[in-house]
Design a protein around this motif. Structure first.
Motif, PDB file in Angstrom:
ATOM      1  N   UNK A  37     -75.007  60.840 -60.401  1.00 29.06           N
ATOM      2  CA  UNK A  37     -76.406  60.455 -60.563  1.00 29.06           C
ATOM      3  C   UNK A  37     -77.237  60.870 -59.352  1.00 29.06           C
ATOM      4  N   UNK A  38     -76.701  60.654 -58.143  1.00 37.19           N
ATOM      5  CA  UNK A  38     -77.414  61.055 -56.927  1.00 37.19           C
ATOM      6  C   UNK A  38     -77.604  62.559 -56.870  1.00 37.19           C
ATOM      7  N   UNK A  39     -76.608  63.308 -57.348  1.00 36.67           N
ATOM      8  CA  UNK A  39     -76.741  64.749 -57.394  1.00 36.67           C
ATOM      9  C   UNK A  39     -77.839  65.192 -58.345  1.00 36.67           C
ATOM     10  N   UNK A  40     -77.964  64.493 -59.487  1.00 35.35           N
ATOM     11  CA  UNK A  40     -79.031  64.820 -60.436  1.00 35.35           C
ATOM     12  C   UNK A  40     -80.403  64.531 -59.834  1.00 35.35           C
ATOM     13  N   UNK A  41     -80.519  63.411 -59.110  1.00 39.46           N
ATOM     14  CA  UNK A  41     -81.790  63.094 -58.449  1.00 39.46           C
ATOM     15  C   UNK A  41     -82.100  64.137 -57.382  1.00 39.46           C
ATOM     16  N   UNK A  42     -81.081  64.555 -56.642  1.00 40.03           N
ATOM     17  CA  UNK A  42     -81.286  65.579 -55.617  1.00 40.03           C
ATOM     18  C   UNK A  42     -81.840  66.868 -56.213  1.00 40.03           C
ATOM     19  N   UNK A  43     -81.297  67.288 -57.359  1.00 41.06           N
ATOM     20  CA  UNK A  43     -81.772  68.522 -57.978  1.00 41.06           C
ATOM     21  C   UNK A  43     -83.254  68.435 -58.353  1.00 41.06           C
ATOM     22  N   UNK A  44     -83.703  67.236 -58.662  1.00 43.86           N
ATOM     23  CA  UNK A  44     -85.114  67.043 -58.998  1.00 43.86           C
ATOM     24  C   UNK A  44     -86.006  67.007 -57.763  1.00 43.86           C
ATOM     25  N   UNK A  45     -85.508  66.421 -56.684  1.00 46.06           N
ATOM     26  CA  UNK A  45     -86.360  66.134 -55.530  1.00 46.06           C
ATOM     27  C   UNK A  45     -86.215  67.110 -54.377  1.00 46.06           C
ATOM     28  N   UNK A  46     -85.153  67.933 -54.361  1.00 50.75           N
ATOM     29  CA  UNK A  46     -84.854  68.672 -53.138  1.00 50.75           C
ATOM     30  C   UNK A  46     -85.991  69.575 -52.683  1.00 50.75           C
ATOM     31  N   UNK A  47     -86.355  69.414 -51.443  1.00 56.22           N
ATOM     32  CA  UNK A  47     -87.186  70.348 -50.694  1.00 56.22           C
ATOM     33  C   UNK A  47     -86.662  70.318 -49.266  1.00 56.22           C
ATOM     34  N   UNK A  55     -87.253  59.973 -49.795  1.00 55.88           N
ATOM     35  CA  UNK A  55     -87.476  59.507 -51.168  1.00 55.88           C
ATOM     36  C   UNK A  55     -86.168  59.507 -51.944  1.00 55.88           C
ATOM     37  N   UNK A  56     -85.367  60.545 -51.778  1.00 56.83           N
ATOM     38  CA  UNK A  56     -84.059  60.603 -52.432  1.00 56.83           C
ATOM     39  C   UNK A  56     -83.197  59.415 -52.027  1.00 56.83           C
ATOM     40  N   UNK A  57     -83.180  59.112 -50.738  1.00 56.06           N
ATOM     41  CA  UNK A  57     -82.398  57.974 -50.250  1.00 56.06           C
ATOM     42  C   UNK A  57     -82.911  56.664 -50.821  1.00 56.06           C
ATOM     43  N   UNK A  58     -84.240  56.503 -50.850  1.00 55.72           N
ATOM     44  CA  UNK A  58     -84.825  55.267 -51.360  1.00 55.72           C
ATOM     45  C   UNK A  58     -84.525  55.072 -52.841  1.00 55.72           C
ATOM     46  N   UNK A  59     -84.630  56.150 -53.611  1.00 52.75           N
ATOM     47  CA  UNK A  59     -84.375  56.041 -55.046  1.00 52.75           C
ATOM     48  C   UNK A  59     -82.919  55.685 -55.314  1.00 52.75           C
ATOM     49  N   UNK A  60     -82.007  56.407 -54.668  1.00 53.68           N
ATOM     50  CA  UNK A  60     -80.580  56.219 -54.954  1.00 53.68           C
ATOM     51  C   UNK A  60     -80.036  54.913 -54.378  1.00 53.68           C
ATOM     52  N   UNK A  61     -80.269  54.675 -53.085  1.00 54.46           N
ATOM     53  CA  UNK A  61     -79.753  53.455 -52.461  1.00 54.46           C
ATOM     54  C   UNK A  61     -80.531  52.230 -52.923  1.00 54.46           C
ATOM     55  N   UNK A 195     -72.638  63.060 -48.970  1.00 56.23           N
ATOM     56  CA  UNK A 195     -73.149  64.127 -49.829  1.00 56.23           C
ATOM     57  C   UNK A 195     -74.189  64.995 -49.127  1.00 56.23           C
ATOM     58  N   UNK A 196     -75.132  64.368 -48.427  1.00 54.12           N
ATOM     59  CA  UNK A 196     -76.278  65.133 -47.901  1.00 54.12           C
ATOM     60  C   UNK A 196     -76.511  64.906 -46.411  1.00 54.12           C
ATOM     61  N   UNK A 197     -75.688  64.090 -45.759  1.00 55.51           N
ATOM     62  CA  UNK A 197     -75.980  63.719 -44.381  1.00 55.51           C
ATOM     63  C   UNK A 197     -75.468  64.660 -43.325  1.00 55.51           C
ATOM     64  N   UNK A 198     -74.852  65.763 -43.706  1.00 52.72           N
ATOM     65  CA  UNK A 198     -74.295  66.665 -42.693  1.00 52.72           C
ATOM     66  C   UNK A 198     -75.321  67.718 -42.277  1.00 52.72           C
ATOM     67  N   UNK A 199     -75.027  68.393 -41.189  1.00 52.94           N
ATOM     68  CA  UNK A 199     -76.001  69.297 -40.571  1.00 52.94           C
ATOM     69  C   UNK A 199     -75.870  70.734 -41.090  1.00 52.94           C
TER      70      UNK A 199
END
Length: 335
Positions: A37-47, A55-61, A195-199
């Motif tokens: 689900x978080x991956x699907x939200x990421x595909x919608x929001x990623x910039x 926003x991605x963090x707020x929506x998912x967490x 998932x997304x916290x790495x550099x």
């Protein structure tokens, strides 16, 4: 004492025992469903932007915490204003206990952590380096092709230490503080960080919010993990000395105390050069005066992790019950 405190205590113990008994399922795990689900939200929001990442963090967490709160509220059976019947009270207690047990089992990963570590340890002990390299990515993100036997053993011990906090103790701390929403929220934040916290170039900005939030929510669990590792290890004095001296030199504010405490407790040397896909990191050494990690230390680290996890359950459940007893006395005194 309020029923929610009793329900949490009973449910946390049952969920912990459930994880010890069966571990994580290979298919259909709730955390995997959250990841999709978080991956699907990421595909919608990623910039390539921190604001979109926040926003991605707020929506998912935030959505996960809200879902946990709604489930907990439904399990409590809202009061009608009339005295509760004993049967209704017992029914609500059973529902809360069952929900807490299910949530605790879903967010804990201690048994799977130990199982995966032992698979690698067994392969290394049999000199089957290829099998160990095949199994290592299930435990950590190191590049297995760049590691020899000793380096893989060190990677496993470091991963067991860090994930004792991330996969067990941190969740129990937030569960004791916030019940089911705390359990689910902690696991959501920790999963987002993985998932997304790495550099990487893709996530340097987008994953910033998830990484920083994970640092915040992981802080209390990491300190409790380190303290319990000092107490539960075979060398409390050595563990305390290494943790106090070396914890702050680690680049992670939460992995540092935990890995340093494990290094001191086990009498081994952690840190140094680490190889990830496409990059090499040179980290400070933790426990510089100790010996290098050996394959047999994997089993010792797993056993220490299990002792720390059991102590963390006892501490957090006792804390929740003590808080419930104290607040009950306060409320009665105000009448």
């Amino acid at each position: 004492m309020r029923t929610d405190h009793v329900a949490y205590a009973c449910g946390a113990v049952l969920g912990f025992l459930g994880d010890r008994a069966v571990g994580d399922p290979r298919r259909g795990h709730p955390v995997a469903a959250f990841g999709r689900a978080a991956g699907a939200v990421e595909r919608r929001l990623w910039r390539d932007d921190r604001g979109r990442g926040a926003l991605h963090t707020a929506v998912c967490a935030g959505g996960t915490v809200l879902a946990g709160a709604l489930l907990a509220r439904a399990a409590r059976r809202p009061a009608t204003g009339r005295p509760a019947r004993p049967a209704a009270t017992l029914g609500g207690l059973a529902a809360e206990t069952a929900l807490t047990a299910a949530a605790t089992w879903a967010v804990l990963g201690g048994t799977t952590l130990g199982r995966e570590a032992r698979v690698i340890g067994t392969a290394l002990a049999a000199a089957d380096v290829d099998a160990a390299r095949d199994a290592l990515p299930r435990l950590c993100g190191r590049d297995p092709q760049a590691l020899d036997t000793q380096q893989m053993a060190r990677a496993v011990v470091e991963s067991v230490a860090e994930n004792t906090s991330d996969a067990v103790v941190g969740a129990l701390v937030w569960g004791a503080a916030g019940g089911v929403p705390g359990l689910l929220g902690f696991r959501a934040v920790n999963t987002l960080d993985a998932m997304v916290g790495h550099r990487s170039p893709r996530y340097r900005r987008f994953g910033w919010a998830s990484a920083r939030l994970d640092d915040v929510v992981g802080w209390p669990g990491a300190r409790l993990t380190a303290a319990l590792a000092v107490l539960a290890g075979p060398d409390p004095r050595g563990a305390w000395a290494v943790a106090r001296r070396d914890a702050g030199s680690h680049p992670s504010p939460n992995a540092g105390p935990v890995e340093a405490a494990f290094a001191g407790a086990l009498g081994v040397r952690l840190g140094g050069t680490l190889a990830y896909a496409g990059r090499v990191e040179h980290r400070p050494v933790l426990g510089a005066g100790n010996r290098p990690v050996e394959v047999a230390d994997i089993e010792r680290a797993v056993r220490l992790s299990r002792r720390v996890s059991a102590l963390a359950l006892a501490v957090t459940v006792a804390g929740r019950l003590a808080y419930g007893a104290a607040t009950m006395g306060t409320h009665q005194g105000d009448r």
